[in-house]
Design an enzyme around this catalytic site. Structure first.
Site, PDB file in Angstrom:
ATOM      1  N   GLY A  12       5.080   6.599   7.109  1.00 10.61           N
ATOM      2  CA  GLY A  12       6.000   5.782   7.901  1.00 10.61           C
ATOM      3  C   GLY A  12       6.175   6.216   9.335  1.00 10.61           C
ATOM      4  O   GLY A  12       7.204   5.926   9.949  1.00 10.61           O
ATOM      5  N   LYS A  65      -0.031 -10.753  -9.444  1.00  5.12           N
ATOM      6  CA  LYS A  65       0.335 -10.527  -8.044  1.00  5.12           C
ATOM      7  C   LYS A  65       1.333 -11.585  -7.537  1.00  5.12           C
ATOM      8  O   LYS A  65       2.250 -11.278  -6.783  1.00  5.12           O
ATOM      9  CB  LYS A  65      -0.934 -10.552  -7.199  1.00  5.12           C
ATOM     10  N   MET A  90      -0.441  -0.491   1.772  1.00  3.35           N
ATOM     11  CA  MET A  90      -1.777  -0.282   1.232  1.00  3.35           C
ATOM     12  C   MET A  90      -2.197  -1.360   0.228  1.00  3.35           C
ATOM     13  O   MET A  90      -2.762  -1.054  -0.825  1.00  3.35           O
ATOM     14  CB  MET A  90      -1.853   1.086   0.564  1.00  3.35           C
ATOM     15  N   ARG A  91      -1.924  -2.619   0.564  1.00  2.00           N
ATOM     16  CA  ARG A  91      -2.236  -3.674  -0.388  1.00  2.00           C
ATOM     17  C   ARG A  91      -2.461  -4.968   0.390  1.00  2.00           C
ATOM     18  O   ARG A  91      -1.872  -5.153   1.453  1.00  2.00           O
ATOM     19  CB  ARG A  91      -1.039  -3.682  -1.297  1.00  2.00           C
ATOM     20  N   LEU A  92      -3.324  -5.824  -0.160  1.00  2.00           N
ATOM     21  CA  LEU A  92      -3.563  -7.106   0.512  1.00  2.00           C
ATOM     22  C   LEU A  92      -2.390  -8.045   0.256  1.00  2.00           C
ATOM     23  O   LEU A  92      -1.911  -8.134  -0.874  1.00  2.00           O
ATOM     24  CB  LEU A  92      -4.827  -7.758  -0.047  1.00  2.00           C
ATOM     25  N   ASN A 107      -0.449  -6.650  11.389  1.00  5.42           N
ATOM     26  CA  ASN A 107      -0.883  -5.391  10.770  1.00  5.42           C
ATOM     27  C   ASN A 107      -1.470  -4.489  11.846  1.00  5.42           C
ATOM     28  O   ASN A 107      -1.955  -4.964  12.878  1.00  5.42           O
ATOM     29  CB  ASN A 107      -1.952  -5.686   9.712  1.00  5.42           C
ATOM     30  N   HIS A 109      -4.361  -1.371  12.315  1.00  2.56           N
ATOM     31  CA  HIS A 109      -5.504  -0.765  11.623  1.00  2.56           C
ATOM     32  C   HIS A 109      -6.117   0.305  12.526  1.00  2.56           C
ATOM     33  O   HIS A 109      -6.319   0.071  13.722  1.00  2.56           O
ATOM     34  CB  HIS A 109      -6.541  -1.845  11.286  1.00  2.56           C
TER      35      HIS A 109
END
Ligand code: GRF
Length: 194
Positions: A12, A65, A90-92, A107, A109
């Protein structure tokens, strides 16, 4: 002011940088809630210290999901959230959340996309032997790190760099670039409403 939710799964440090920038009124928005999928994530303590409510969703507890995301969506709606910031989530994100938040999810990256998408982007860049990598901020779509690019900043890789030193360099750039970019995206809206 825009009501944000931040989604995070780990340490975080980006969450912290954004919350600090909100406190300093560099970003004109409010962080209503932290959403996490990891009940051991360090980010939870950061949120508690900042007085931000935390909602933890364990994906293993849901049959699919869409059910998992429907529960998250209910929480977002209960806080009046209109913009989502992914910061090491950490997830789509699936269609259940993407559809009502079209062009309202960003997001960060740790590479210059489209190079090195997915997991371990910093290690990927080091192993590829490139001399320059960086940070990308992009809108989120259904793909893995594929949405429209909003901002990028390069980070040089030196011969001496290790995963540790390069990660530190990238994190420093992430914190400033994410805050600057969010300020550009959100502050205009805030000033037209105040
Ligand atoms: C960052 O490197 C970000 O680019 C990636 O996950 C990492 C999260 O770091 N998506 P932190 O939890 O914000 O420290």
């Amino acid at each position: 002011m825009t009501k944000l939710a931040i989604f995070a799964s780990g340490s975080g440090s980006n969450f912290q940088a954004i919350v600090d920038a909100i406190t300093n009124r560099h970003i004109l928005a409010t962080c209503e809630v932290l959403i996490t999928d990891n009940d051991e994530a360090k980010v939870i303590n950061r949120a508690k210290k900042a007085g931000i409510p935390v909602h933890t969703f364990d994906p293993k507890k849901y049959d699919k999901k869409a059910t998992f995301e429907r529960e998250i969506l209910k929480v977002l709606q209960s806080y009046g959230v209109t913009f989502i910031v992914l910061a090491g989530y950490m997830r789509l994100v699936g269609p259940t959340i993407l559809k009502p938040f079209d062009q309202k999810i960003v997001n960060i990256h740790p590479s210059l996309l489209p190079s090195f998408p997915g997991l371990n982007a910093i290690e990927q860049a080091l192993h590829a032997g490139v001399k320059v990598t960086g940070v990308t901020i992009h809108y989120v779509d259904q793909g893995m790190d594929t949405g429209p690019i909003i901002a990028q900043e390069a980070v040089a890789i030196s011969k001496e760099d290790t995963v540790h030193t390069l990660t530190e360099k990238i994190h420093a750039v992430e914190h400033s670039l994410y805050c600057e970019t969010l300020a550009k995206l959100l502050n205009k809206e805030a000033s037209t409403h105040t």
